[in-house]
Design a protein around this motif. Structure first.
Motif, PDB file in Angstrom:
ATOM      1  N   ASN A  70       8.700 -13.303  13.373  1.00 43.07           N
ATOM      2  CA  ASN A  70       9.750 -14.283  13.115  1.00 43.07           C
ATOM      3  C   ASN A  70      10.988 -14.113  13.987  1.00 43.07           C
ATOM      4  O   ASN A  70      11.935 -14.897  13.859  1.00 43.07           O
ATOM      5  CB  ASN A  70      10.173 -14.219  11.638  1.00 43.07           C
ATOM      6  N   CYS A  71      10.984 -13.121  14.854  1.00 47.82           N
ATOM      7  CA  CYS A  71      12.151 -12.913  15.719  1.00 47.82           C
ATOM      8  C   CYS A  71      12.213 -14.020  16.769  1.00 47.82           C
ATOM      9  O   CYS A  71      11.317 -14.128  17.613  1.00 47.82           O
ATOM     10  CB  CYS A  71      12.079 -11.550  16.407  1.00 47.82           C
ATOM     11  N   PRO A  72      13.251 -14.847  16.764  1.00 49.72           N
ATOM     12  CA  PRO A  72      13.316 -15.967  17.714  1.00 49.72           C
ATOM     13  C   PRO A  72      13.628 -15.553  19.142  1.00 49.72           C
ATOM     14  O   PRO A  72      13.528 -16.359  20.065  1.00 49.72           O
ATOM     15  CB  PRO A  72      14.447 -16.832  17.139  1.00 49.72           C
ATOM     16  N   PHE A  73      13.996 -14.287  19.338  1.00 48.98           N
ATOM     17  CA  PHE A  73      14.373 -13.829  20.676  1.00 48.98           C
ATOM     18  C   PHE A  73      13.415 -12.766  21.232  1.00 48.98           C
ATOM     19  O   PHE A  73      13.717 -12.108  22.225  1.00 48.98           O
ATOM     20  CB  PHE A  73      15.810 -13.288  20.649  1.00 48.98           C
ATOM     21  N   ASP A  74      12.263 -12.597  20.556  1.00 46.17           N
ATOM     22  CA  ASP A  74      11.246 -11.660  21.025  1.00 46.17           C
ATOM     23  C   ASP A  74      11.829 -10.270  21.255  1.00 46.17           C
ATOM     24  O   ASP A  74      11.514  -9.597  22.235  1.00 46.17           O
ATOM     25  CB  ASP A  74      10.614 -12.191  22.320  1.00 46.17           C
ATOM     26  N   ALA A  75      12.681  -9.838  20.327  1.00 46.91           N
ATOM     27  CA  ALA A  75      13.385  -8.564  20.475  1.00 46.91           C
ATOM     28  C   ALA A  75      12.761  -7.427  19.672  1.00 46.91           C
ATOM     29  O   ALA A  75      13.308  -6.328  19.636  1.00 46.91           O
ATOM     30  CB  ALA A  75      14.848  -8.728  20.058  1.00 46.91           C
ATOM     31  N   MET A  76      11.611  -7.702  19.022  1.00 48.87           N
ATOM     32  CA  MET A  76      11.004  -6.678  18.176  1.00 48.87           C
ATOM     33  C   MET A  76       9.533  -6.487  18.521  1.00 48.87           C
ATOM     34  O   MET A  76       8.826  -7.445  18.843  1.00 48.87           O
ATOM     35  CB  MET A  76      11.130  -7.057  16.694  1.00 48.87           C
ATOM     36  N   THR A  77       9.091  -5.238  18.437  1.00 47.59           N
ATOM     37  CA  THR A  77       7.675  -4.899  18.631  1.00 47.59           C
ATOM     38  C   THR A  77       7.278  -3.897  17.555  1.00 47.59           C
ATOM     39  O   THR A  77       8.142  -3.256  16.947  1.00 47.59           O
ATOM     40  CB  THR A  77       7.423  -4.283  20.018  1.00 47.59           C
ATOM     41  N   MET A  78       5.966  -3.764  17.332  1.00 47.42           N
ATOM     42  CA  MET A  78       5.487  -2.781  16.368  1.00 47.42           C
ATOM     43  C   MET A  78       5.026  -1.533  17.105  1.00 47.42           C
ATOM     44  O   MET A  78       4.311  -1.614  18.102  1.00 47.42           O
ATOM     45  CB  MET A  78       4.331  -3.351  15.544  1.00 47.42           C
ATOM     46  N   PRO A 135       0.787  -1.237   0.000  1.00 49.17           N
ATOM     47  CA  PRO A 135       0.000   0.000   0.000  1.00 49.17           C
ATOM     48  C   PRO A 135       0.820   1.289   0.000  1.00 49.17           C
ATOM     49  O   PRO A 135       0.309   2.345  -0.355  1.00 49.17           O
ATOM     50  CB  PRO A 135      -0.817  -0.112   1.292  1.00 49.17           C
ATOM     51  N   LYS A 136       2.089   1.224   0.397  1.00 50.47           N
ATOM     52  CA  LYS A 136       2.886   2.447   0.458  1.00 50.47           C
ATOM     53  C   LYS A 136       3.341   2.882  -0.924  1.00 50.47           C
ATOM     54  O   LYS A 136       3.651   2.068  -1.791  1.00 50.47           O
ATOM     55  CB  LYS A 136       4.112   2.245   1.346  1.00 50.47           C
ATOM     56  N   SER A 137       3.392   4.198  -1.116  1.00 49.19           N
ATOM     57  CA  SER A 137       3.858   4.740  -2.385  1.00 49.19           C
ATOM     58  C   SER A 137       5.327   4.406  -2.608  1.00 49.19           C
ATOM     59  O   SER A 137       5.745   4.128  -3.730  1.00 49.19           O
ATOM     60  CB  SER A 137       3.657   6.261  -2.406  1.00 49.19           C
ATOM     61  N   CYS A 138       6.116   4.439  -1.534  1.00 49.25           N
ATOM     62  CA  CYS A 138       7.525   4.064  -1.626  1.00 49.25           C
ATOM     63  C   CYS A 138       7.627   2.545  -1.713  1.00 49.25           C
ATOM     64  O   CYS A 138       7.156   1.831  -0.825  1.00 49.25           O
ATOM     65  CB  CYS A 138       8.294   4.568  -0.405  1.00 49.25           C
ATOM     66  N   LYS A 139       8.236   2.057  -2.746  1.00 50.95           N
ATOM     67  CA  LYS A 139       8.347   0.616  -2.968  1.00 50.95           C
ATOM     68  C   LYS A 139       9.566   0.002  -2.281  1.00 50.95           C
ATOM     69  O   LYS A 139       9.902  -1.152  -2.502  1.00 50.95           O
ATOM     70  CB  LYS A 139       8.403   0.314  -4.473  1.00 50.95           C
ATOM     71  N   TYR A 140      10.227   0.798  -1.460  1.00 57.22           N
ATOM     72  CA  TYR A 140      11.398   0.310  -0.743  1.00 57.22           C
ATOM     73  C   TYR A 140      11.206   0.372   0.772  1.00 57.22           C
ATOM     74  O   TYR A 140      12.036  -0.122   1.520  1.00 57.22           O
ATOM     75  CB  TYR A 140      12.629   1.151  -1.117  1.00 57.22           C
ATOM     76  N   GLY A 141      10.126   0.979   1.222  1.00 57.58           N
ATOM     77  CA  GLY A 141       9.930   1.209   2.642  1.00 57.58           C
ATOM     78  C   GLY A 141       9.298   0.054   3.391  1.00 57.58           C
ATOM     79  O   GLY A 141       8.790  -0.907   2.801  1.00 57.58           O
ATOM     80  N   CYS A 142       9.307   0.169   4.709  1.00 55.94           N
ATOM     81  CA  CYS A 142       8.715  -0.847   5.582  1.00 55.94           C
ATOM     82  C   CYS A 142       7.201  -0.893   5.392  1.00 55.94           C
ATOM     83  O   CYS A 142       6.534   0.138   5.417  1.00 55.94           O
ATOM     84  CB  CYS A 142       9.053  -0.512   7.035  1.00 55.94           C
ATOM     85  N   LEU A 143       6.661  -2.095   5.229  1.00 56.05           N
ATOM     86  CA  LEU A 143       5.221  -2.265   5.030  1.00 56.05           C
ATOM     87  C   LEU A 143       4.452  -2.282   6.357  1.00 56.05           C
ATOM     88  O   LEU A 143       3.236  -2.149   6.373  1.00 56.05           O
ATOM     89  CB  LEU A 143       4.951  -3.554   4.254  1.00 56.05           C
ATOM     90  N   GLY A 144       5.157  -2.462   7.456  1.00 57.38           N
ATOM     91  CA  GLY A 144       4.550  -2.332   8.775  1.00 57.38           C
ATOM     92  C   GLY A 144       3.552  -3.405   9.170  1.00 57.38           C
ATOM     93  O   GLY A 144       2.674  -3.149  10.001  1.00 57.38           O
TER      94      GLY A 144
END
Length: 300
Positions: free
Chosen positions: A151-159, A135-144
């Motif tokens: 997929n983080c095996p160490f639970d080190a990421m959040t949104m 959906p983002k206009s930038c085709k290189y950016g994070c889709l969020g």
């Protein structure tokens, strides 16, 4: 004799026969595993991330014990501590492991990036990327859509509420799992002691990139021209920082002040990309501290 009883006796005899044959074969053909393999495996973090290049911790443990050419420092999540243990157990020499952390090369939050359409499909970045590039206009950016987080095996990421991943510097091991699952290649590994980072992944030319996102790198070369050490180059319309040169030579990161869109920011970890405050910029410009910066400053 009853036929059913006879059949039962015959089947039991056949079963016992095959059981004895299998037991004998198992004993004769058994391959004994070196007990050191399990000892080494127990020393590994058990993330099963594959950062070592092997299919899980057991596979790497087996390789490092049996193959003299496999180094003991290939477990990225285990870092120097695990490398030393594995080296002692296997009698090998462990070279220093560069500490690294995942970085999201995008500050295009909901408020800063242009959205072309409302996506209401499977909440997965790979799926969204298949639909007109997302959906983002930038085709290189994070889709969020949090594929990296899941997929983080160490639970080190959040949104974050802004639609960007946030990496916890206290949990991230630099295993690279998030990097491999991102369909846009927005995530990469960064030296934990880095001074600055580029919060953009766009390869579009300046006007196109700026139209799609207000904080995009426009490839203007101001940062590259201002860096007296040649640590910054423009590749495919995007500023790229050589962290090793920056760490070794720079003591005054003037590139931060020269960036017209704020795409280059201090390497402050644990916060939403692009929210690094002016206090951090002033501190980095004054003296490039070699230690990792993890305290979140006030947002601009």
């Amino acid at each position: 004799m009853n036929t059913s009883i006879l059949i039962l006796i015959v089947m039991t005899a056949i079963g016992l026969c095959f059981g004895l044959i299998l037991a004998f074969g198992n004993k004769k053909l058994a391959i004994e595993m070196n007990p050191l393999i399990h000892i080494v495996e127990d020393a590994l973090p058990k993330g099963q991330c594959g950062a070592c290049g092997y299919a899980g911790c057991l596979a790497y443990a087996e390789a490092v014990v049996l193959d003299p050419d496999v180094p003991p420092n290939m477990c990225i999540p285990g870092k120097e501590k695990v490398a030393k243990i594995v080296a002692e157990l296997t009698g090998k020499t462990a070279e220093a492991v560069e500490p690294r952390i995942a970085q999201v090369k995008c500050a295009g939050s909901h408020a800063k990036a242009v959205i072309n359409y409302n996506y209401d499909g499977v909440q997965d970045c790979v799926a969204a990327n298949l639909l007109l590039g997302g959906p983002k206009s930038c085709k290189y950016g994070c889709l969020g859509l949090a594929t990296c987080v899941k997929n983080c095996p160490f639970d080190a990421m959040t949104m974050s509420p802004d639609g960007l991943p946030v990496i916890d510097p206290n949990k991230c091991t630099g295993c690279g799992k998030c990097e491999t699952v991102c369909p846009r290649h927005v995530i990469s590994m960064l030296n934990l002691k880095a001074h600055v980072r580029v919060n953009c992944n766009s390869k579009d030319k300046g006007p196109v990139a700026k139209k799609a996102c207000t904080v995009a790198c426009i490839g203007c070369s101001r940062c590259a021209k201002d860096c007296q050490y040649g640590a910054i180059k423009i590749e495919n319309n995007l500023a790229v920082v050589d962290t090793h040169v920056c760490l070794e030579k720079c003591d005054n990161a003037t590139c931060l002040a020269k960036c017209p869109t704020g795409a280059i920011k201090p390497a402050v970890f644990g916060i939403v990309p692009g929210t690094e405050g002016q206090e951090s910029i002033d501190a980095i410009c004054k003296v490039c501290a070699p230690e990792a910066k993890t305290t979140p400053p006030p947002a601009m």
